[in-house]
Design a protein around this motif. Structure first.
Motif, PDB file in Angstrom:
ATOM      1  N   ARG A 287      -1.599  -1.139   8.761  1.00 36.72           N
ATOM      2  CA  ARG A 287      -2.226   0.153   8.483  1.00 36.72           C
ATOM      3  C   ARG A 287      -1.423   0.916   7.440  1.00 36.72           C
ATOM      4  O   ARG A 287      -0.209   0.715   7.304  1.00 36.72           O
ATOM      5  N   PRO A 288      -2.059   1.829   6.724  1.00 34.95           N
ATOM      6  CA  PRO A 288      -1.325   2.654   5.761  1.00 34.95           C
ATOM      7  C   PRO A 288      -0.269   3.512   6.466  1.00 34.95           C
ATOM      8  O   PRO A 288      -0.423   3.884   7.634  1.00 34.95           O
ATOM      9  N   VAL A 289       0.787   3.828   5.737  1.00 36.74           N
ATOM     10  CA  VAL A 289       1.897   4.596   6.307  1.00 36.74           C
ATOM     11  C   VAL A 289       1.434   5.915   6.921  1.00 36.74           C
ATOM     12  O   VAL A 289       1.862   6.268   8.038  1.00 36.74           O
ATOM     13  N   PRO A 290       0.579   6.704   6.261  1.00 33.82           N
ATOM     14  CA  PRO A 290       0.169   7.975   6.882  1.00 33.82           C
ATOM     15  C   PRO A 290      -0.483   7.787   8.258  1.00 33.82           C
ATOM     16  O   PRO A 290      -0.295   8.621   9.149  1.00 33.82           O
ATOM     17  N   GLU A 291      -1.235   6.704   8.441  1.00 36.74           N
ATOM     18  CA  GLU A 291      -1.856   6.463   9.746  1.00 36.74           C
ATOM     19  C   GLU A 291      -0.799   6.166  10.812  1.00 36.74           C
ATOM     20  O   GLU A 291      -0.939   6.571  11.969  1.00 36.74           O
ATOM     21  N   VAL A 292       0.253   5.445  10.432  1.00 35.41           N
ATOM     22  CA  VAL A 292       1.309   5.124  11.395  1.00 35.41           C
ATOM     23  C   VAL A 292       2.072   6.381  11.784  1.00 35.41           C
ATOM     24  O   VAL A 292       2.354   6.609  12.963  1.00 35.41           O
ATOM     25  N   ILE A 293       2.400   7.206  10.813  1.00 31.87           N
ATOM     26  CA  ILE A 293       3.092   8.465  11.124  1.00 31.87           C
ATOM     27  C   ILE A 293       2.203   9.343  12.011  1.00 31.87           C
ATOM     28  O   ILE A 293       2.683   9.980  12.960  1.00 31.87           O
ATOM     29  N   ALA A 294       0.898   9.353  11.725  1.00 33.77           N
ATOM     30  CA  ALA A 294      -0.027  10.136  12.564  1.00 33.77           C
ATOM     31  C   ALA A 294      -0.060   9.583  13.985  1.00 33.77           C
ATOM     32  O   ALA A 294      -0.167  10.347  14.959  1.00 33.77           O
TER      33      ALA A 294
ATOM     34  N   LEU B 240      11.438   3.597   5.748  1.00 37.18           N
ATOM     35  CA  LEU B 240      10.667   3.990   4.568  1.00 37.18           C
ATOM     36  C   LEU B 240      11.522   4.720   3.540  1.00 37.18           C
ATOM     37  O   LEU B 240      11.043   5.028   2.444  1.00 37.18           O
ATOM     38  N   GLY B 241      12.765   5.029   3.894  1.00 39.38           N
ATOM     39  CA  GLY B 241      13.630   5.745   2.970  1.00 39.38           C
ATOM     40  C   GLY B 241      13.445   7.245   2.978  1.00 39.38           C
ATOM     41  O   GLY B 241      13.942   7.934   2.077  1.00 39.38           O
ATOM     42  N   ARG B 242      12.778   7.764   3.989  1.00 41.95           N
ATOM     43  CA  ARG B 242      12.550   9.220   4.093  1.00 41.95           C
ATOM     44  C   ARG B 242      13.612   9.794   5.036  1.00 41.95           C
ATOM     45  O   ARG B 242      13.359  10.130   6.179  1.00 41.95           O
ATOM     46  N   TYR B 243      14.829   9.920   4.503  1.00 32.84           N
ATOM     47  CA  TYR B 243      15.989  10.162   5.349  1.00 32.84           C
ATOM     48  C   TYR B 243      16.029  11.577   5.916  1.00 32.84           C
ATOM     49  O   TYR B 243      16.445  11.772   7.068  1.00 32.84           O
TER      50      TYR B 243
ATOM     51  N   PRO C  60       9.131  -0.591  -5.311  1.00 35.28           N
ATOM     52  CA  PRO C  60       9.135   0.677  -6.061  1.00 35.28           C
ATOM     53  C   PRO C  60       7.811   1.429  -6.021  1.00 35.28           C
ATOM     54  O   PRO C  60       7.798   2.658  -6.157  1.00 35.28           O
ATOM     55  N   ASP C  61       6.685   0.714  -5.844  1.00 36.08           N
ATOM     56  CA  ASP C  61       5.390   1.405  -5.762  1.00 36.08           C
ATOM     57  C   ASP C  61       5.030   1.792  -4.331  1.00 36.08           C
ATOM     58  O   ASP C  61       3.875   2.125  -4.041  1.00 36.08           O
ATOM     59  N   ASP C  62       6.022   1.740  -3.409  1.00 28.09           N
ATOM     60  CA  ASP C  62       5.881   2.125  -1.995  1.00 28.09           C
ATOM     61  C   ASP C  62       5.110   1.118  -1.156  1.00 28.09           C
ATOM     62  O   ASP C  62       4.740   1.421  -0.013  1.00 28.09           O
ATOM     63  N   THR C  63       4.837  -0.075  -1.687  1.00 29.67           N
ATOM     64  CA  THR C  63       4.271  -1.135  -0.856  1.00 29.67           C
ATOM     65  C   THR C  63       5.308  -1.563   0.182  1.00 29.67           C
ATOM     66  O   THR C  63       6.456  -1.832  -0.160  1.00 29.67           O
ATOM     67  N   VAL C  64       4.907  -1.625   1.449  1.00 32.06           N
ATOM     68  CA  VAL C  64       5.813  -2.040   2.518  1.00 32.06           C
ATOM     69  C   VAL C  64       5.550  -3.511   2.835  1.00 32.06           C
ATOM     70  O   VAL C  64       4.400  -3.911   3.047  1.00 32.06           O
ATOM     71  N   ARG C  65       6.613  -4.298   2.855  1.00 32.00           N
ATOM     72  CA  ARG C  65       6.482  -5.709   3.188  1.00 32.00           C
ATOM     73  C   ARG C  65       7.425  -6.069   4.325  1.00 32.00           C
ATOM     74  O   ARG C  65       8.414  -5.373   4.569  1.00 32.00           O
ATOM     75  N   PHE C  66       7.106  -7.192   4.987  1.00 31.51           N
ATOM     76  CA  PHE C  66       7.875  -7.628   6.150  1.00 31.51           C
ATOM     77  C   PHE C  66       8.215  -9.102   5.999  1.00 31.51           C
ATOM     78  O   PHE C  66       7.574  -9.847   5.263  1.00 31.51           O
TER      79      PHE C  66
END
Length: 865
Positions: free
Chosen positions: A634-641, A667-670, A828-834
């Motif tokens: 899911r997109p990051v905003p949905e996970v934070i929500a 995510l680097g949002r310290y 760098p474009d904020d794509t999250v990978r695992f």
């Protein structure tokens, strides 16, 4: 089903099987393919079975190569199979075709679901009395592959090796393609009815000759004659021929040459390019497969098979978020295709997204209501969602797949419905499970009788060990439990979880007076279960009391809302505010007595009506931990929500904040992470991971000295070293120039959790700082092998491509992730990978000092995460 009797076979003068394929939702098919098999009285039962087996093999191979299907898994097309004749013969033929019975009608009717067939009737006759009419695409390979398989089987079967007769339509290409595919050179008496073409004549044209050579090469390749296949394909440079050449090279062990040919073939039609993607995956070239798949999807955005091929390539690289996007695109292209819905749902469930998985499964069941895989996954998703219809879905799935009864049993346990288990147990099997149910009900003698029916089964052995502990023989039980822990996989079995073993181990050790070891076993139980276990938590609380000073009060809220946990096993309210250890212990004893000899994650109580499940309220820590995985789909905003919704649902529980803070670190949002973790500490000062995460946010924000002080303050506040602290603290001390302390911290991190990639990377940095470049080269090389996606992304951002530079780039991409179970990085474009990290071997081989380091002594109490 019964075997057909000779009398039934003798009475069957004719058996007709009609396979009709729906191109549109029932009941109005727009395309139809009929397959008719005629048998005579003189045919023996073995001839029937041989013929049906050949037809089944042909259909399986057709399904295997059908666009949209995985290359490593056969999906059966949509068929409505109507068998007319004696019921016993219909049953035999239905069973041989692996058809799924909807019922047991006197005429024998079965239904299996799938997708439409190509248009254009072609009839093929095998000898006397047998015939085949088959829809065929003169330019496609799906049906030709099916007929080739049928021909190969027929060539080895005396029952039909009496000549070959082809009836084709008006398209000469169809005659040529199918005629040669059937291996006419192998059937001297074969004759073609319809447009007649001489395969040896140049009149057929270059395209027809290429078709013939490819068909012959296919037969050679299938039989392992690689040199002959290569010779037949020599000089052909069209995409289909290039793909066959790639398959030939790969079959002959020439992976590099196969990759080059597959890349060239990928410029052809979508179905050829999709097969090229799968061939590249088999050639262990996932990055090349991803490049080809991405180009295919860009060129053909409305083709579901293109997106499915890209999804396979993304999945091979652990690019879960991109796999999700590709599968959703495939669903948009073909929303009525159950197999595509099934694949999308399976991926969502792997990412703990049962909500969206269930949407796909219900859409698939509209078009394939009897599909056993759809029913099975729908049951699983319903259980995970806590749906009211979960029990009914579980029973429906069990009826569709009786052989998967263990799965149904575990689901019924999870749904707190042990009384329904008997409905899915096989009549003359399942003895270990019957033993478990007898144990839970306190019927120890009966439990041992059932367990004796399967003495080598792990479940039965655990029952025997549990009975020994219950009867005052803890040493005997402990010996069996330790043997099982050594033999079972680290994640246990779905029906025999590792936390159950650790919980019984804690009880045996406590009975032996080994209280400190019992506490360690209880903590291991809490950390090893697939979900929250009330029994394991009660064992942990008992260990806390055993280590607590007698008479001093205990704050229940310091131990995970103990009132709520105990209340699940007590019919009346429990007035727990700040009880003494003795008072809390008494309540724990009462809870354990009500629980009986059940130490599984699925609590039960014995009532006059029988064994009843105990619904346990959702545990916020477990919900928060599984929400982590939503980042994969899911997109990051949905996970934070989702985390914000958890915080609103459990406002007094700090763990929802600690897990949210951890995700923000990844995510680097310290700054946001620090705020969430401070909020957890404001709720409860002894939340261990909140201290670790808070120090990590300070470290990653550029203040290692403050981070070290926060780590020190946290250990003092909670009297506990969480395992993640060692890698964060080691990084901080490296930045402060405290090399020896940093080495000790990283060695502790590797000794405690060798599966933590970040510990290997930072420890390699420390070795390089000391003048030893070898560890950096070893770790970087191993990342390239086991995590090619991370290695490729690091190469894109690294200043140079030296091992040290690649490790530095990978470490920077990981931002704040130091997890041992879910490695993530952010582009760098904020794509999250695992990715999934597997160590190159024991840590002390690369870093000998790991063997000498000693972990801090365990505290007497365990605070919250």
């Amino acid at each position: 089903m019964r075997e057909p009797s000779p009398e039934a076979l003798a009475a069957a003068t004719r058996v007709a099987i009609a396979w009709s394929v729906d191109a549109a939702p029932p009941p109005a098919p727009s395309a139809e393919v009929a397959l008719t098999v005629r048998t005579t009285v003189g045919d023996a039962p073995d001839a029937h079975r041989q013929l049906v087996r050949r037809l089944d093999q042909a259909w399986d191979l057709a399904a295997h190569t059908r666009p949209g299907m995985r290359s490593d898994r056969v999906e059966r097309p949509e068929l409505v199979v109507a068998l007319t004749g004696p019921p016993s013969l219909a049953a035999e033929l239905g069973r041989r075709l692996h058809a799924h019975p909807l019922a047991d009608p006197p005429t024998g009717t079965w239904v299996v679901r799938g997708t439409p067939a190509p248009e254009g009737p072609v009839e093929v006759g095998f000898g006397e009395g047998t015939g085949l009419r088959l829809g065929a695409d003169p330019h496609g390979s799906t049906w030709a592959t099916a007929v080739r398989a049928l021909a190969r089987a027929a060539g080895r079967a005396e029952a039909v090796d009496r000549g070959l007769l082809l009836h084709v339509g008006t398209d000469p290409r169809a005659a040529l393609h199918l005629g040669h595919a059937l291996g006419m050179r192998r059937f001297p008496s074969a004759r073609l009815v319809g447009p007649t073409l001489d395969l040896r004549s140049d009149a057929a044209g270059a395209d027809a000759v290429a078709d013939a050579r490819r068909a012959e090469a296919e037969l050679a390749l299938a039989e392992g004659r690689f040199d002959e296949a290569a010779a037949l394909l020599s000089g052909l440079d069209d995409p289909r021929s290039l793909l066959q050449q790639a398959r030939t090279r790969l079959g002959d062990g020439q992976a590099v040459e196969a990759e080059a040919l597959a890349r060239r073939a990928a410029h052809g039609p979508p179905e050829v390019a999709a097969q090229a993607v799968r061939l590249l995956l088999r050639a262990r070239a996932p990055l090349a497969a991803w490049e080809v798949g991405r180009g295919l999807a860009v060129r053909h955005p409305d083709d579901a098979s293109a997106w499915l091929a890209l999804a396979e390539a993304c999945s091979a690289l652990d690019r879960d978020r991109e796999t999700t996007d590709a599968l959703e695109a495939a669903v948009r292209c073909a929303p009525d295709e159950p197999p595509i819905r099934l694949r999308a749902a399976r991926h969502r469930l792997a990412c703990h997204d049962a909500e969206v998985a269930l949407v796909h499964l219900e859409a698939g069941l509209v078009h394939a209501p009897a599909d056993p895989e759809l029913l099975d996954l729908a049951a699983e998703a319903s259980v995970l969602q806590g749906r009211a219809d979960a029990v009914e879905r579980t029973l429906a799935a069990a009826a569709a797949r009786p052989e998967a009864w263990r799965t149904a049993v575990v689901r019924l346990w999870r749904l707190a419905c042990p009384e329904r288990v008997s409905a899915v147990l096989p009549p003359d099997a399942g003895w270990p499970t019957r033993a478990r149910l007898a144990l839970w009900g306190g019927r120890l003698d009966e439990a041992l009788v059932h367990a004796a029916r399967a003495p080598d089964d792990p479940e039965a052995r655990l029952v025997g060990a549990a009975v020994a502990v219950c009867r005052g023989e803890p040493a005997s039980g402990l010996s069996t439990i330790d043997a099982l822990l050594a033999q079972l996989p680290t994640e246990g079995l779905p029906w025999l979880t590792i936390d159950t073993l650790h919980t019984w181990r804690a009880e045996a050790l406590r009975a032996l007076g080994r209280t400190e070891e019992a506490g360690a076993a209880a903590r291991a139980a809490m950390a090893s279960g697939p979900a929250y276990s009330l029994a394991a938590d009660l064992a942990r609380l008992r260990a806390v009391i055993d280590a607590h000073p007698p008479g001093s009060p205990i704050d229940p809220d310091a131990h995970g809302s103990v009132t709520t946990k105990l209340q699940a096993l007590h019919p009346s309210p429990i007035p727990l505010k700040r009880p003494s250890g003795a008072t809390l212990g008494r309540y724990l004893d009462e809870a354990a007595a009500r629980l009986g000899p059940n130490r599984s994650p699925w609590p039960t109580v014995q009532t006059p009506e029988g064994l009843q499940g105990v619904p346990v309220p959702p545990h916020p820590r477990h919900l928060a931990r599984t929400t982590h995985h939503l980042l994969r789909c899911r997109p990051v905003p949905e996970v934070i929500a989702a985390y914000e919704a958890l915080q609103a649902r459990f406002p007094d529980d700090p763990t929802t904040r600690t897990y949210r803070g951890e995700v923000l670190l990844w995510l680097g949002r310290y700054a946001e992470a620090a705020e969430a973790l401070q909020g957890a500490l404001d709720l409860h000062h002894a939340t261990v991971w909140a201290w670790i995460g808070l120090g990590a946010s300070q470290l990653l924000a550029g203040d290692p000295a403050r981070a070290v002080e926060t780590f020190r303050e946290g250990v003092h506040a909670v009297n506990h070293h969480g395992p993640t602290i060692h890698v964060y603290r080691g990084e901080a001390r490296r930045l402060l120039g405290e090399h020896d302390k940093a080495v000790r911290n990283l060695d502790l991190a590797l000794r405690t959790k060798p599966a933590r990639l970040s510990a290997w990377v930072v420890r390699a940095f420390l070795a390089h700082d000391a003048g030893d470049p070898e560890p950096a080269a070893v770790v970087a090389g191993h990342i390239a092998r086991v995590m090619p996606s991370l290695h490729a992304d690091a190469r894109e951002t690294a200043a140079t491509h030296t091992p040290l530079a690649l490790l530095q780039a990978a470490h920077a991409l990981m931002r704040g992730n130091r997890s041992s179970s879910l490695v993530s990085w952010v582009l760098p474009d904020d794509t999250v990978r695992f990715g999934t990290w597997r160590p190159p071997g024991p840590a002390h081989v690369l870093f000998p000092s790991v063997r000498e380091v000693r972990a801090p002594a365990r505290p007497g109490r365990l605070p919250r995460r």
